[in-house]
Design an enzyme around this catalytic site. Sequence first.
Site, mmCIF file in Angstrom:
data_model
loop_
_atom_site.group_PDB
_atom_site.id
_atom_site.type_symbol
_atom_site.label_atom_id
_atom_site.label_comp_id
_atom_site.label_asym_id
_atom_site.label_seq_id
_atom_site.Cartn_x
_atom_site.Cartn_y
_atom_site.Cartn_z
ATOM 1 N N GLN A 70 1.094 -1.427 0.126
ATOM 2 C CA GLN A 70 0.249 -0.018 0.124
ATOM 3 C C GLN A 70 1.088 0.887 0.013
ATOM 4 O O GLN A 70 1.682 1.469 0.592
ATOM 5 C CB GLN A 70 -0.693 0.127 0.940
ATOM 6 C CG GLN A 70 -2.025 1.446 0.827
ATOM 7 C CD GLN A 70 -2.611 0.983 2.535
ATOM 8 O OE1 GLN A 70 -2.236 1.609 3.245
ATOM 9 N NE2 GLN A 70 -3.999 1.723 2.459
ATOM 10 N N CYS A 100 -6.831 6.832 5.212
ATOM 11 C CA CYS A 100 -6.197 6.994 6.126
ATOM 12 C C CYS A 100 -6.546 8.439 6.896
ATOM 13 O O CYS A 100 -6.118 9.218 5.694
ATOM 14 C CB CYS A 100 -4.818 6.869 6.338
ATOM 15 S SG CYS A 100 -3.587 6.970 7.476
ATOM 16 N N LYS A 139 -8.165 1.725 -1.861
ATOM 17 C CA LYS A 139 -9.080 1.589 -0.516
ATOM 18 C C LYS A 139 -9.672 3.052 -0.636
ATOM 19 O O LYS A 139 -8.383 3.676 0.225
ATOM 20 C CB LYS A 139 -7.256 0.863 0.666
ATOM 21 C CG LYS A 139 -8.528 0.660 1.590
ATOM 22 C CD LYS A 139 -8.040 -0.300 2.519
ATOM 23 C CE LYS A 139 -8.595 -0.620 3.512
ATOM 24 N NZ LYS A 139 -8.888 -0.067 4.834
#
Length: 335
Positions: A70, A100, A139
Amino acid sequence: MSELQNHINGLTFSVAPMMDWTDRHCRAFHRHLSARALLYTEMVTALAVIHGDRERLLGYSPEEHPVAVQLGGSDPALLAQAARICAEFGYDEINLNVGCPSDRVQGGNFGACLMREPALVADCVAAMKAEVRVPVTVKCRIGVDDQDPEIALDALADAVVAAGADALTVHARKAWLKGLSPKENREIPPLDYDRVHRLKARLSHIPISLNGGLATLDDAEAHGAGLDGVMFGRAAYQNPELLLDVDPRLYGTPAPHADTFAALEAFEPYMAAHLEAGGRLHDITRHMLGLFGGQPGSRRFRRRLATEGVQPGAGLGVLHAAVDDVRHAPRRAAA
């Protein structure tokens, strides 16, 4: 859908990228519990990949495959360069972090704050796709702050799919960038699994996986039905033995080992090599503290690893003794 996503019983399974948790030792350990789960690295920034110690940041054991890296960043050119480096390292997938919520990530203009900039994220994906042949995935969250998830998630998904993204993993919560800590952002914003299902209904041709709040494989099958995959985070880390059921239940193949005892025994050569190279036992055993939860002797198991395992020079004998605390613990009488 890439080869690494093939499955038998309807859902692929992955272990989420988690800072300070999913390092190479954690992934090597998890691989002894599931041969099929897709494992993710901790997030690493594009700049770190380009300028940092690549072996330390990106090194992994061949047995970890399938394994994805990632990346964090928002500069298309830097992400493309980092993606190429990661592909050369042999990673099976390059994933872009758009979820995040930490202050540090926001300060670098990446992570969840990029939900507000779908065109920029699309440029990043397109640049990465132009450099690598492995899947490039994203993501994300369903939105941030006061965004309407119906609008924000569609805008992000449409942009990155048009740019060539191979799959999406959606954490089914908003991220509140002001007022909540990263820990609170994993727990307080309400889950909205239906929003992810509506996205899948609209983008039926794109693999979409569900993340957020999943704790058991029953949860996975209940909430993931109709989707392509499920991603587990803290539940897989804090209760790693659930991984032993992933292969037989979701893929229709046997687990790598019959039980936790057998998996630990098979993992010993890896641990011995790490110790011989000058590593510490605790580097690895810190990822095992969730084993044997609720079983007789589990408290002594955790205590021994947490006290003796951190001592300088601690060796495999500490793990053997901790396992024996469980193996030889008096069984509870049947009611």
